[in-house]
Write a protein that holds these residues in place. Structure first.
Motif, short mmCIF file in Angstrom:
data_model
loop_
_atom_site.label_atom_id
_atom_site.label_comp_id
_atom_site.label_asym_id
_atom_site.label_seq_id
_atom_site.Cartn_x
_atom_site.Cartn_y
_atom_site.Cartn_z
N ALA A 132 -17.28 29.51 3.20
CA ALA A 132 -17.79 29.39 1.83
C ALA A 132 -17.96 27.92 1.43
N THR A 133 -17.03 27.09 1.88
CA THR A 133 -17.14 25.65 1.59
C THR A 133 -18.40 25.06 2.21
N ALA A 134 -18.72 25.47 3.45
CA ALA A 134 -19.96 25.00 4.09
C ALA A 134 -21.18 25.44 3.30
N GLN A 135 -21.16 26.68 2.82
CA GLN A 135 -22.29 27.16 2.01
C GLN A 135 -22.39 26.40 0.69
N ASP A 136 -21.24 26.05 0.13
CA ASP A 136 -21.24 25.22 -1.09
C ASP A 136 -21.90 23.87 -0.80
N GLY A 137 -21.61 23.30 0.38
CA GLY A 137 -22.21 22.03 0.76
C GLY A 137 -23.72 22.12 0.89
N ILE A 138 -24.19 23.22 1.47
CA ILE A 138 -25.63 23.44 1.63
C ILE A 138 -26.27 23.57 0.25
N TRP A 166 -25.18 22.35 -2.52
CA TRP A 166 -25.14 21.02 -3.16
C TRP A 166 -26.29 20.15 -2.67
N LEU A 167 -26.57 20.22 -1.36
CA LEU A 167 -27.60 19.37 -0.78
C LEU A 167 -29.01 19.82 -1.15
N ASP A 168 -29.20 21.11 -1.35
CA ASP A 168 -30.55 21.65 -1.53
C ASP A 168 -31.38 20.94 -2.60
N PRO A 169 -30.91 20.77 -3.83
CA PRO A 169 -31.75 20.09 -4.82
C PRO A 169 -31.92 18.60 -4.56
N LEU A 170 -30.99 18.01 -3.82
CA LEU A 170 -31.05 16.58 -3.56
C LEU A 170 -32.17 16.19 -2.60
N ILE A 171 -32.64 17.14 -1.79
CA ILE A 171 -33.73 16.81 -0.86
C ILE A 171 -35.09 17.32 -1.35
N ALA A 172 -35.14 17.82 -2.58
CA ALA A 172 -36.41 18.28 -3.14
C ALA A 172 -37.41 17.14 -3.17
N GLY A 173 -38.59 17.38 -2.64
CA GLY A 173 -39.64 16.37 -2.63
C GLY A 173 -39.53 15.35 -1.53
N VAL A 208 -23.96 32.19 14.64
CA VAL A 208 -22.58 32.69 14.61
C VAL A 208 -22.23 33.30 13.25
N GLY A 209 -23.23 33.87 12.59
CA GLY A 209 -22.98 34.59 11.36
C GLY A 209 -22.88 33.76 10.11
N GLN A 210 -23.39 32.53 10.13
CA GLN A 210 -23.39 31.69 8.94
C GLN A 210 -24.81 31.19 8.65
N PRO A 211 -25.72 32.10 8.32
CA PRO A 211 -27.11 31.69 8.07
C PRO A 211 -27.25 30.96 6.74
N ILE A 212 -28.37 30.31 6.57
CA ILE A 212 -28.67 29.61 5.33
C ILE A 212 -29.01 30.64 4.25
N ASP A 213 -28.41 30.52 3.09
CA ASP A 213 -28.74 31.38 1.95
C ASP A 213 -30.20 31.15 1.59
N PRO A 214 -31.02 32.23 1.53
CA PRO A 214 -32.45 32.07 1.20
C PRO A 214 -32.70 31.39 -0.14
N ALA A 215 -31.69 31.37 -1.02
CA ALA A 215 -31.87 30.71 -2.31
C ALA A 215 -32.04 29.20 -2.16
N ASN A 216 -31.60 28.66 -1.04
CA ASN A 216 -31.72 27.21 -0.78
C ASN A 216 -33.08 26.92 -0.18
N THR A 217 -34.11 26.99 -1.00
CA THR A 217 -35.49 26.93 -0.50
C THR A 217 -35.85 25.56 0.08
N ASN A 218 -35.29 24.50 -0.48
CA ASN A 218 -35.60 23.17 0.07
C ASN A 218 -35.01 23.01 1.47
N ILE A 219 -33.77 23.48 1.64
CA ILE A 219 -33.13 23.41 2.95
C ILE A 219 -33.86 24.30 3.95
N LEU A 220 -34.26 25.48 3.52
CA LEU A 220 -34.97 26.39 4.43
C LEU A 220 -36.29 25.80 4.90
N GLY A 221 -37.04 25.19 3.97
CA GLY A 221 -38.31 24.56 4.35
C GLY A 221 -38.09 23.42 5.32
N TRP A 222 -37.09 22.61 5.03
CA TRP A 222 -36.74 21.50 5.93
C TRP A 222 -36.33 22.04 7.29
#
Length: 205
Positions: free
Chosen positions: A137-143, A145-152, A178-192
């Motif tokens: 969960a902490t790793a997902q929190d980190g993702i 957190w990062l998602d809006p910071l890489i927008a644009g 290993v069962g820890q995929p990116i949450d689809p809500a993190n659209t900036n991270i997913l695009g990257w």
């Protein structure tokens, strides 16, 4: 030089780094699953921490941490730097690499080690199975957190590919397996992530 490699995201960071820079170094595969990294001669002559990867230098010395290896290779082969050309660029890359390591890579990896990877790791290091879900969960929190910071942005640390991108991709790609995929809500991270996955280095590594 010789590159001691194995399965896992840490060696892949260096493989991605070398592929992006067009560096080819002879490889020696260490049997991680069989515990070769935890016994002599590897943990005596190569890396006393018993971890991979490691880089054997021309003078017989060894570098054994991912960031140290990548920074050394960037200086040794300065064409198309992945760390930065100025003090400011290098500091920025190191800042983002450190943030990614602490907020995402470390908890993601330990979440795996203490859960799905427990049969492999419980006899090799102190494992805390009760902490596994919290670490994931902490790793997902980190993702998140990062998602809006890489927008644009084209890349994590700015407009050019850097070690920060390479480290993040290697660990997120491992997490997906290993069962820890990116949450689809993190659209900036997913695009990257999809852009990184389409790079030739992703296939080469």
């Amino acid at each position: 030089m010789k590159f001691y490699t194995s399965v896992g995201p840490n060696p892949r960071v260096v493989k991605l780094f070398m592929a992006e820079k067009g560096i080819e170094i002879p490889e020696i595969t260490v049997d991680l699953r069989g515990g070769e990294n935890r016994r002599a001669p590897y943990n005596v002559e190569v890396n006393p921490a018993g971890q991979t990867p490691a880089l054997e230098l021309d003078d017989g010395g060894f570098l054994c941490e991912v960031t140290a290896i990548c920074e050394y290779l960037d200086e040794r082969f300065p064409d198309r730097t992945l760390i930065g050309s100025t003090p400011e660029e290098r500091a920025n890359t190191r800042m983002w690499t450190r943030r990614i390591d602490l907020k995402i890579c470390e908890p993601l990896t330990n979440g795996f080690r203490f859960a799905e990877g427990l049969p492999l790791f419980e006899q090799r290091l102190r494992c805390l199975p009760e902490a596994a879900e919290g670490l994931k969960a902490t790793a997902q929190d980190g993702i998140k957190w990062l998602d809006p910071l890489i927008a644009g942005r084209g890349y994590v640390a700015g407009d050019t590919l850097s070690l920060a991108d390479i480290m993040l991709f290697a660990f997120l790609d491992f997490g997906a397996s290993v069962g820890q995929p990116i949450d689809p809500a993190n659209t900036n991270i997913l695009g990257w992530y999809e852009r990184m996955k389409s790079r030739p280095s992703a296939t080469a590594s």
